[in-house]
Motif scaffolding. Structure first.
Motif, PDB file in Angstrom:
ATOM      1  N   VAL A  55     -12.624   1.283  -0.330  1.00 27.50           N
ATOM      2  CA  VAL A  55     -11.722   0.225  -0.812  1.00 27.50           C
ATOM      3  C   VAL A  55     -10.818  -0.294   0.318  1.00 27.50           C
ATOM      4  CG1 VAL A  55      -9.543   0.115  -2.086  1.00 27.50           C
ATOM      5  CG2 VAL A  55     -11.650   0.704  -3.302  1.00 27.50           C
ATOM      6  N   LEU A  56     -10.403   0.620   1.175  1.00 27.11           N
ATOM      7  CA  LEU A  56      -9.383   0.281   2.185  1.00 27.11           C
ATOM      8  C   LEU A  56      -9.760  -0.903   3.093  1.00 27.11           C
ATOM      9  CD1 LEU A  56      -8.289   3.920   3.141  1.00 27.11           C
ATOM     10  CD2 LEU A  56      -7.310   2.411   1.394  1.00 27.11           C
ATOM     11  N   PRO A  57     -10.947  -0.888   3.732  1.00 26.68           N
ATOM     12  CA  PRO A  57     -11.268  -2.017   4.621  1.00 26.68           C
ATOM     13  C   PRO A  57     -11.365  -3.350   3.888  1.00 26.68           C
ATOM     14  CG  PRO A  57     -13.141  -0.477   4.432  1.00 26.68           C
ATOM     15  CD  PRO A  57     -11.969   0.160   3.769  1.00 26.68           C
ATOM     16  N   ARG A  58     -11.774  -3.290   2.608  1.00 29.39           N
ATOM     17  CA  ARG A  58     -11.868  -4.540   1.832  1.00 29.39           C
ATOM     18  C   ARG A  58     -10.485  -5.125   1.563  1.00 29.39           C
ATOM     19  NH1 ARG A  58     -16.780  -6.012   0.058  1.00 29.39           N
ATOM     20  NH2 ARG A  58     -18.288  -4.436   0.669  1.00 29.39           N
ATOM     21  N   LEU A  59      -9.540  -4.252   1.303  1.00 29.80           N
ATOM     22  CA  LEU A  59      -8.169  -4.717   1.087  1.00 29.80           C
ATOM     23  C   LEU A  59      -7.619  -5.324   2.373  1.00 29.80           C
ATOM     24  CD1 LEU A  59      -6.891  -1.722  -1.044  1.00 29.80           C
ATOM     25  CD2 LEU A  59      -7.045  -4.104  -1.819  1.00 29.80           C
ATOM     26  N   GLN A  60      -7.926  -4.687   3.498  1.00 31.60           N
ATOM     27  CA  GLN A  60      -7.471  -5.222   4.791  1.00 31.60           C
ATOM     28  C   GLN A  60      -8.064  -6.606   5.032  1.00 31.60           C
ATOM     29  OE1 GLN A  60      -8.652  -1.772   7.293  1.00 31.60           O
ATOM     30  NE2 GLN A  60      -6.498  -1.716   7.928  1.00 31.60           N
ATOM     31  N   SER A  61      -9.341  -6.755   4.716  1.00 30.37           N
ATOM     32  CA  SER A  61     -10.005  -8.036   4.991  1.00 30.37           C
ATOM     33  C   SER A  61      -9.445  -9.157   4.124  1.00 30.37           C
ATOM     34  CB  SER A  61     -11.515  -7.908   4.807  1.00 30.37           C
ATOM     35  OG  SER A  61     -11.815  -7.768   3.431  1.00 30.37           O
ATOM     36  N   LEU A  62      -8.782  -8.779   3.001  1.00 36.53           N
ATOM     37  CA  LEU A  62      -8.132  -9.792   2.157  1.00 36.53           C
ATOM     38  C   LEU A  62      -6.702 -10.074   2.615  1.00 36.53           C
ATOM     39  CD1 LEU A  62      -9.222  -8.904  -1.493  1.00 36.53           C
ATOM     40  CD2 LEU A  62      -9.918 -10.875  -0.123  1.00 36.53           C
ATOM     41  N   GLY A  63      -6.277  -9.397   3.699  1.00 35.76           N
ATOM     42  CA  GLY A  63      -4.950  -9.668   4.251  1.00 35.76           C
ATOM     43  C   GLY A  63      -3.842  -8.778   3.723  1.00 35.76           C
ATOM     44  N   PHE A  64      -4.200  -7.750   2.939  1.00 35.15           N
ATOM     45  CA  PHE A  64      -3.171  -6.836   2.451  1.00 35.15           C
ATOM     46  C   PHE A  64      -2.666  -5.936   3.583  1.00 35.15           C
ATOM     47  CE2 PHE A  64      -5.104  -7.644  -1.729  1.00 35.15           C
ATOM     48  CZ  PHE A  64      -3.989  -7.671  -2.545  1.00 35.15           C
ATOM     49  N   GLU A  65      -1.365  -5.643   3.551  1.00 37.22           N
ATOM     50  CA  GLU A  65      -0.848  -4.519   4.327  1.00 37.22           C
ATOM     51  C   GLU A  65      -1.165  -3.272   3.503  1.00 37.22           C
ATOM     52  OE1 GLU A  65       3.333  -4.854   5.547  1.00 37.22           O
ATOM     53  OE2 GLU A  65       3.532  -2.706   5.086  1.00 37.22           O
ATOM     54  N   VAL A  66      -1.928  -2.352   4.065  1.00 40.07           N
ATOM     55  CA  VAL A  66      -2.466  -1.260   3.259  1.00 40.07           C
ATOM     56  C   VAL A  66      -1.732   0.057   3.505  1.00 40.07           C
ATOM     57  CG1 VAL A  66      -4.517   0.096   2.693  1.00 40.07           C
ATOM     58  CG2 VAL A  66      -4.739  -2.350   3.191  1.00 40.07           C
TER      59      VAL A  66
END
Lengths: 306, 306
Positions: free
Chosen positions: B17-28
């Motif tokens: 899940v983590l890299p997908r959230l990053q690719s959407l611009g989230f600060e993770v």
């Protein structure tokens, strides 16, 4: 000796439950937010269960074997959607957890027919009718019931969830049916109401209290509908009390438009579990219940708690 | 900037899940009980969410706008009935409450197909299929989902509940399908399995992660099935990996008797909400997913976490 803790004990239902528990031999401890009810042999505890430590304090003090949890936000004006439903959900899980920690044996919590999905017409069965509440009240009650069921599944105690339908009788609220009509009629004022064509399952409050106590005293697990199983048009209820009060001419049927949303043509209950597994059937007919309700209203007039 | 807190972030699903959230611009921000995963740009927080103050501490420190709650007890040996399910239910409601208090906007929690009633065959629809879980795990998940829904109804935040079906792929557990078969096969040992005639809806873990992130990034409310919508016989999955590993002769179909209880002939998902409201469709076919799973297993052998 079995020792029961009753929450919401001074409420509409609670005050009818206490003597029945006594007659079954329970040592009765009652929690109320404000004042208790004068009833010999009942031990009252004045507490606000919404306070974080209240549940644990009272449970560890009383150490009940049985818990009957009736307390919840019940203001007719806003209970459907008030965020207090979440506070009561929280308080309820604290109470159940404290009861489990103290080695409590048997819990009955108070659910609602509002946990079911209300279409244009609904006949509610505990396990086959979908549970998609339209209201926050229904959602919070449904969640509390599931929480209790999960605890029981984990072996923390035995538990049932009494899904109450419609209740009337002495100590009913004057802004609810049939009080909203009885209240003006006993004063000789006109009573405005809607068409009343919707069918609802009404149970006299003493029967409702007896049913809930019977569930507590049984080993039935999970959701149990508490209702008469015999829905009637609301207008029958209203005309019934008007007849008893000799004031049919004051009943203004249709003066208030019917509510359009979340007002099914019929809400009825399957009471097979209550009848066959709990062994309960009502003992007060609608006519008799209305007569006793009207008598109580005439006697107390405005002296009841509003 | 949107800031997301992910619980269970080092788990099977979490790490995808983590890299997908990053690719959407989230600060993770990621919470893990033990060690995190080496991924540039992810801020790890090592916490045990079962500790009473953990949720409030981490939420008030990170102040996330979004919450993706994946953590739960997941030991394949006992997760169905362990009382830890109640502890996770408790921890989950503390997390949701803390998130609401801090003004969080959007939550997705992880539900399960085990929330539905499993008859001999079940096609699960979010609002029409009865929810009567056979397991404590299913009951606790169902309760958590209802709790979240009640909070959303009270206007505390926007929320969805991702009901996950069957997931496979890299970092899958070796005691679960298809790992339980791949594990011996990559070593050239015989793999015993049951008849495999039951149909299950399997989704490749990267697709499952993408679906859940898509739900978080949407405004869809309530329960959403996360599945492929295309159930397959389990034996197809097993023969598929055996074929990829050139070891069909080592697959001993029927060597283990089929489980009699809570083992429906078919568990499938209606994915209309996921497809039409969230706008998600899977991008990895079963063949491709099995190939990538087998490749990963061959490369890592016994080096993966057990």
């Amino acid at each position: 000796m079995n020792r029961v803790l009753v929450t919401g004990a001074s409420g509409f239902l609670g005050r009818h439950v206490l003597p029945r528990l006594q007659s079954l031999g329970f040592e009765v401890h009652a929690v109320a937010y404000r004042n208790g009810v004068d009833l010999p042999g009942v031990c009252w505890h004045r507490r606000d269960l919404l306070e974080e430590s209240a549940a644990r304090d009272i449970i560890s003090q009383v150490r009940p074997t049985h818990l009957l949890h009736l307390a919840w936000c019940a203001d007719p004006a806003n209970f459907w959607q008030t965020a207090d439903n979440l506070r009561w959900l929280d308080a309820t899980t604290r109470l159940f957890a404290a009861f489990a920690e103290c080695g409590g044996q048997r819990v009955v919590g108070l659910g609602s027919c509002a946990e079911y999905e209300w279409g244009s017409e609904v006949h509610c069965h505990e396990s086959t009718t979908p549970t998609h509440p339209f209201s926050l009240y229904g959602k919070a009650k449904l969640t509390a019931g599931h929480w209790l069921d999960a605890q029981a599944t984990a072996g923390q105690f035995s538990a049932a969830w009494a899904r109450l339908f419609f209740v009337y009788g002495p100590w009913g609220h004057r802004s609810r049916l049939p009080g909203v009509v009885i209240d003006p009629l006993v004063e000789g004022r006109p009573a405005r109401c809607s068409s009343g064509i919707q069918r609802r399952d009404y149970l006299f409050v003493e029967d409702a209290a007896a049913a809930i106590v019977a569930i507590l005293d049984s080993s039935v697990e999970g959701a149990v509908n508490v209702a008469s199983g015999e829905p009637v048009p609301i207008i029958d209820l209203l005309k019934g009390v008007a007849h008893i009060l000799n004031s049919e001419h004051l009943l203004q049927v249709g003066a208030i438009p019917d509510t359009e949303t979340n007002n099914p043509r019929s809400i009825s209950a399957d009471v097979t579990r209550l009848r066959d597994e709990v062994g309960f059937t009502r003992s007060v007919s609608l006519d008799e219940g209305l007569r006793r309700t009207a008598d109580w209203w005439r006697q107390t007039r405005y002296s009841q708690a509003s």
